[in-house]
Design a protein around this motif. Structure first.
Motif, PDB file in Angstrom:
ATOM      1  N   LEU A 265     -13.030  86.544  70.054  1.00 23.26           N
ATOM      2  CA  LEU A 265     -13.516  85.441  69.229  1.00 23.26           C
ATOM      3  C   LEU A 265     -14.990  85.155  69.504  1.00 23.26           C
ATOM      4  N   ALA A 266     -15.339  85.105  70.786  1.00 25.41           N
ATOM      5  CA  ALA A 266     -16.713  84.776  71.172  1.00 25.41           C
ATOM      6  C   ALA A 266     -17.700  85.803  70.646  1.00 25.41           C
ATOM      7  N   ALA A 267     -17.318  87.067  70.669  1.00 27.53           N
ATOM      8  CA  ALA A 267     -18.226  88.120  70.211  1.00 27.53           C
ATOM      9  C   ALA A 267     -18.562  87.969  68.736  1.00 27.53           C
ATOM     10  N   LEU A 268     -17.676  87.354  67.975  1.00 24.04           N
ATOM     11  CA  LEU A 268     -17.894  87.193  66.541  1.00 24.04           C
ATOM     12  C   LEU A 268     -18.465  85.827  66.178  1.00 24.04           C
ATOM     13  N   PHE A 269     -17.960  84.782  66.818  1.00 20.22           N
ATOM     14  CA  PHE A 269     -18.224  83.425  66.334  1.00 20.22           C
ATOM     15  C   PHE A 269     -19.097  82.575  67.244  1.00 20.22           C
ATOM     16  N   LEU A 270     -19.494  83.101  68.397  1.00 19.79           N
ATOM     17  CA  LEU A 270     -20.307  82.322  69.325  1.00 19.79           C
ATOM     18  C   LEU A 270     -21.542  83.106  69.756  1.00 19.79           C
ATOM     19  N   PRO A 271     -22.618  82.415  70.116  1.00 16.47           N
ATOM     20  CA  PRO A 271     -23.777  83.086  70.698  1.00 16.47           C
ATOM     21  C   PRO A 271     -23.481  83.513  72.131  1.00 16.47           C
ATOM     22  N   ILE A 272     -24.321  84.380  72.666  1.00 13.89           N
ATOM     23  CA  ILE A 272     -24.246  84.701  74.087  1.00 13.89           C
ATOM     24  C   ILE A 272     -24.765  83.490  74.850  1.00 13.89           C
ATOM     25  N   PRO A 273     -23.975  82.937  75.770  1.00 14.49           N
ATOM     26  CA  PRO A 273     -24.353  81.663  76.391  1.00 14.49           C
ATOM     27  C   PRO A 273     -25.680  81.713  77.127  1.00 14.49           C
ATOM     28  N   GLU A 274     -26.412  80.609  76.972  1.00  8.84           N
ATOM     29  CA  GLU A 274     -27.685  80.396  77.660  1.00  8.84           C
ATOM     30  C   GLU A 274     -28.732  81.446  77.300  1.00  8.84           C
ATOM     31  N   LYS A 275     -28.582  82.029  76.125  1.00  9.86           N
ATOM     32  CA  LYS A 275     -29.553  83.016  75.643  1.00  9.86           C
ATOM     33  C   LYS A 275     -30.067  82.587  74.277  1.00  9.86           C
ATOM     34  N   ALA A 276     -30.933  83.410  73.709  1.00 10.57           N
ATOM     35  CA  ALA A 276     -31.512  83.099  72.405  1.00 10.57           C
ATOM     36  C   ALA A 276     -30.409  82.897  71.372  1.00 10.57           C
ATOM     37  N   GLY A 277     -30.548  81.852  70.590  1.00 10.94           N
ATOM     38  CA  GLY A 277     -29.574  81.560  69.543  1.00 10.94           C
ATOM     39  C   GLY A 277     -28.437  80.676  70.001  1.00 10.94           C
ATOM     40  N   ASP A 278     -28.348  80.377  71.313  1.00 13.73           N
ATOM     41  CA  ASP A 278     -27.276  79.533  71.817  1.00 13.73           C
ATOM     42  C   ASP A 278     -27.506  78.099  71.350  1.00 13.73           C
ATOM     43  N   SER A 279     -26.426  77.436  71.048  1.00 17.77           N
ATOM     44  CA  SER A 279     -26.509  76.046  70.605  1.00 17.77           C
ATOM     45  C   SER A 279     -25.167  75.382  70.861  1.00 17.77           C
ATOM     46  N   GLN A 280     -25.193  74.167  71.370  1.00 22.49           N
ATOM     47  CA  GLN A 280     -23.953  73.436  71.607  1.00 22.49           C
ATOM     48  C   GLN A 280     -23.290  73.033  70.298  1.00 22.49           C
ATOM     49  N   GLU A 281     -23.999  73.169  69.194  1.00 21.93           N
ATOM     50  CA  GLU A 281     -23.429  72.821  67.903  1.00 21.93           C
ATOM     51  C   GLU A 281     -22.518  73.924  67.372  1.00 21.93           C
ATOM     52  N   ILE A 282     -22.656  75.131  67.921  1.00 18.84           N
ATOM     53  CA  ILE A 282     -21.819  76.254  67.481  1.00 18.84           C
ATOM     54  C   ILE A 282     -20.584  76.291  68.367  1.00 18.84           C
ATOM     55  N   ARG A 283     -19.416  76.045  67.778  1.00 21.66           N
ATOM     56  CA  ARG A 283     -18.191  75.906  68.551  1.00 21.66           C
ATOM     57  C   ARG A 283     -17.025  76.584  67.841  1.00 21.66           C
ATOM     58  N   ILE A 284     -15.983  76.872  68.597  1.00 18.81           N
ATOM     59  CA  ILE A 284     -14.755  77.417  68.041  1.00 18.81           C
ATOM     60  C   ILE A 284     -13.574  76.568  68.505  1.00 18.81           C
ATOM     61  N   PRO A 285     -12.454  76.603  67.769  1.00 17.19           N
ATOM     62  CA  PRO A 285     -11.255  75.909  68.249  1.00 17.19           C
ATOM     63  C   PRO A 285     -10.866  76.412  69.632  1.00 17.19           C
ATOM     64  N   PHE A 286     -10.544  75.496  70.525  1.00 15.54           N
ATOM     65  CA  PHE A 286     -10.327  75.839  71.933  1.00 15.54           C
ATOM     66  C   PHE A 286      -9.008  75.240  72.393  1.00 15.54           C
ATOM     67  N   ARG A 287      -8.098  76.105  72.807  1.00 16.60           N
ATOM     68  CA  ARG A 287      -6.770  75.655  73.216  1.00 16.60           C
ATOM     69  C   ARG A 287      -6.412  76.247  74.576  1.00 16.60           C
ATOM     70  N   THR A 288      -6.013  75.397  75.498  1.00 18.83           N
ATOM     71  CA  THR A 288      -5.497  75.870  76.788  1.00 18.83           C
ATOM     72  C   THR A 288      -4.053  75.434  76.983  1.00 18.83           C
ATOM     73  N   THR A 289      -3.452  74.906  75.931  1.00 22.11           N
ATOM     74  CA  THR A 289      -2.030  74.573  75.932  1.00 22.11           C
ATOM     75  C   THR A 289      -1.494  74.859  74.541  1.00 22.11           C
ATOM     76  N   ALA A 290      -0.213  75.177  74.474  1.00 22.53           N
ATOM     77  CA  ALA A 290       0.419  75.408  73.173  1.00 22.53           C
ATOM     78  C   ALA A 290       1.222  74.192  72.717  1.00 22.53           C
ATOM     79  N   GLU A 291       1.201  73.123  73.514  1.00 21.92           N
ATOM     80  CA  GLU A 291       1.982  71.942  73.152  1.00 21.92           C
ATOM     81  C   GLU A 291       1.377  71.270  71.926  1.00 21.92           C
ATOM     82  N   PHE A 292       2.205  70.967  70.969  1.00 20.32           N
ATOM     83  CA  PHE A 292       1.735  70.442  69.706  1.00 20.32           C
ATOM     84  C   PHE A 292       1.188  69.028  69.850  1.00 20.32           C
TER      85      PHE A 292
END
Length: 438
Positions: free
Chosen positions: A144-171
Motif C-alpha cells: 500500500l505504501a509503495a503506491l499511496f504514500l511518499p517515502i517518509p521524511e523525504k521529498a514529497g512527504d506530507s502529513q496530509e497524505i494518508r491511508i486507512p490504517f487498521r491494527t485491529t479487525a474489531e468492528f
C-alpha cells in the motif's frame, strides 16, 4: 464485545470462500465461527488471499506497452493507470487492487486480535501463528505504501497524505488515517517482531520464514534508502539454504525453463490475475530494452518470446506466464551490490554482481580491473527484475534518493501521454470507494 469478535471472524471466513468487496457485504451467519488454532492457521495459510500483489504497480511501470486495440478493451481504471493518472479509479468502481492488500491486513488483524485474548493454545504454535500474521500485515502495508504514500521524511512527504490504517479487525473500534512515517514504523516493528518466531524452513516458500522476513526487510530498507540495514538483512538471507540458478544449465527449448519454487525462491507471491494485463499477446516489451540485453545474456532467451515484430514476456519464477512478485536470491544479490556500492564498498559490490552475472551470462569474461558504476548495477537490476513488480518502486526511490528525473512516454490512440518521474508524481490517490471496516 464477543458479538463483535464473532462478526469479525465470520467476515474473515466469508473472505476465504471468496467475494469481491467483502467488507461491503454482511457476513453469512451460517458460516462456522473458528475457535481452534488449526482454523486460525487456515486463515493465515490461505495462499489465494495472502500471496497476491496488486496490478496497479505493474500498470504504472514502464516494463511494457500495449496496442491500441488492447487499451480499448481495458477496464476504465486500467486505461487511466496506463496513462499514469494518479486517481485511476472511478468513484463507484470496484477496487479489487486496493481491497486485496486490505484483505491481507484484515486477515492478520483477526488472528492478532484472537491471540490478544490469550486463548488456551499451545504457546509455541501460537507464537508461530502470531509471527505469520505480523509478517503478512507488514507485507500488505508495504505494498500500500509503495503506491499511496511518499517515502517518509523525504521529498514529497506530507502529513496530509494518508491511508486507512487498521491494527485491529474489531468492528467500529478504529477508523484511523495514517501518514507514511507511522505506517513504516508499524511495518518495521511487525517484521522485527515476527523474526524470532518464524521457522528457518517451511514446507513451501508461500509461507513466511525467518529468511523471507529478512529478505522483505532488505527490500524495504533499500526502498527507504537505509543501505546499511539493507546489507544486514540481505546477508542474513545468504545464510539460508538458497542457491542461484545457473541459467547455462536451463533448457531453453521448453516453454517455461524456470520451475515453480526453484532454489532461488525465498518468498513466493504473484500478481493477482485481473483481466490479461501481462499476457504475452497483450503486454509487449520496448524494443530498446530488449536490445540492451547482450547476445550472451541468457536472461533474454528465458524472459522474452519473440513475435512478428514484437517481443513479449514469457514468464519466469512462477513456472508459467503469471508475474512473480516475490523475492528471489538474485534480488538479494542485487540489493547487496547496490547498497555496498552506495556506501563506498565497490570491491564487495563487484564480487556480488560478478557472482550473479556468471550465472546469467554465457561465456562471461569480466576483468579484475572492471570499473563498476552505479548505473551498471541499476541496469543489471532492471534486466534481472523485469516483470517482477519492482520497477515502479525503483523509479520512485531513485527519484527521491538520487533526484533521478526522466520522462516516460506512451502513445494511446494517436495521443502521446507522458509521466515525469518527480517524487510527488508517484503518489496515487486512495480510491473514493473504500471498504467499510465496521
Amino acid at each position: 464485545m464477543k458479538s463483535h469478535i464473532k462478526l469479525m471472524i465470520l467476515t474473515v471466513f466469508s473472505l476465504i470462500v471468496g467475494c469481491e468487496g467483502f467488507l461491503d457485504e454482511k457476513p453469512n451467519k451460517s458460516i462456522l465461527v473458528p475457535e481452534t488454532i488449526e482454523e486460525f492457521e487456515a486463515i493465515i495459510d490461505n495462499y489465494d488471499r495472502l500471496n497476491t500483489s496488486p496490478v496497479l504497480s505493474f500498470m504504472f511501470a514502464d516494463d511494457y506497452w500495449v496496442a491500441n486495440t488492447t487499451w480499448d478493451n481495458f477496464a476504465p481504471w486500467q486505461q487511466n493507470a496506463y496513462k499514469w493518472s494518479d486517481d485511476p479509479y472511478l468513484p463507484n468502481e470496484s477496487t479489487l487492487d486496493f481491497s486485496v492488500m486490505y484483505r491481507k491486513i484484515f486477515s492478520a488483524n483477526v488472528i492478532l486480535d484472537k491471540i490478544n485474548q490469550e486463548p488456551d493454545w499451545d504457546q509455541s504454535r501460537m507464537e508461530h501463528l502470531k509471527a505469520r500474521a505480523l509478517f503478512w500485515r507488514a507485507h500488505g502495508y508495504f505494498e500500500l505504501a509503495a503506491l499511496f504514500l511518499p517515502i517518509p521524511e523525504k521529498a514529497g512527504d506530507s502529513q496530509e497524505i494518508r491511508i486507512p490504517f487498521r491494527t485491529t479487525a474489531e468492528f467500529g473500534v478504529q477508523k484511523d488515517m495514517e501518514e507514511a512515517s507511522a505506517v513504516f514504523d508499524l511495518i518495521l516493528e511487525d517484521l522485527k517482531g515476527a523474526l524470532p518466531n518464524l521457522p528457518e524452513a517451511t514446507t513451501y516458500p508461500t509461507q513466511p520464514s525467518y529468511y523471507s522476513a529478512h529478505a522483505l526487510l532488505a527490500r524495504i530498507n533499500l526502498y527507504l534508502g537505509n543501505y546499511e540495514q539493507a546489507i544486514v538483512h540481505a546477508n542474513k538471507v545468504l545464510e539460508g539454504n538458497f542457491e542461484l540458478l545457473d541459467y547455462n544449465d536451463l533448457d531453453l527449448g521448453v516453454t517455461f525453463p524456470m520451475s515453480l519454487f526453484n532454489s532461488e525462491t525465498i518468498l513466493f507471491t504473484n500478481m493477482i490475475s485481473q483481466s490479461t494485463v501481462s499476457r504475452n499477446n497483450v503486454a509487449f516489451v520496448d524494443s530498446t530494452l530488449v536490445k540492451s540485453y547482450q547476445d550472451n545474456d541468457l536472461r533474454a532467451a528465458l524472459i522474452f518470446e519473440n513475435n512478428t515484430g514484437t517481443s513479449s514476456f514469457k514468464g519466469n519464477y512462477t513456472g508459467r506466464q503469471d508475474v512473480f512478485t516475490g523475492i528471489a536470491l538474485d534480488e538479494i544479490y542485487l540489493i547487496l551490490a547496490e547498497s555496498n556500492f552506495r556506501l563506498g564498498n565497490s570491491d564487495i559490490a563487484k564480487d556480488y554482481l560478478k557472482e550473479l552475472m556468471e550465472n546469467r551470462y554465457q561465456d562471461l569474461d569480466i576483468l579484475d580491473d572492471w570499473n563498476l558504476e552505479l548505473d551498471f548495477i541499476l541496469e543489471e537490476r532492471r534486466k534481472s527484475l523485469l516483470f517482477r513488480g519492482q520497477r515502479w518502486m525503483d523509479l520512485k526511490r531513485l527519484s527521491v534518493h538520487d533526484s533521478y528525473i526522466t520522462t516516460l512516454k506512451r502513445e494511446v490512440n494517436g495521443e502521446m501521454v507522458s509521466f515525469e518521474t518527480k517524487p510527488e508524481n508517484f503518489i496515487a490517490k486512495v480510491p473514493q470507494r473504500q471498504y467499510d471496516l465496521q
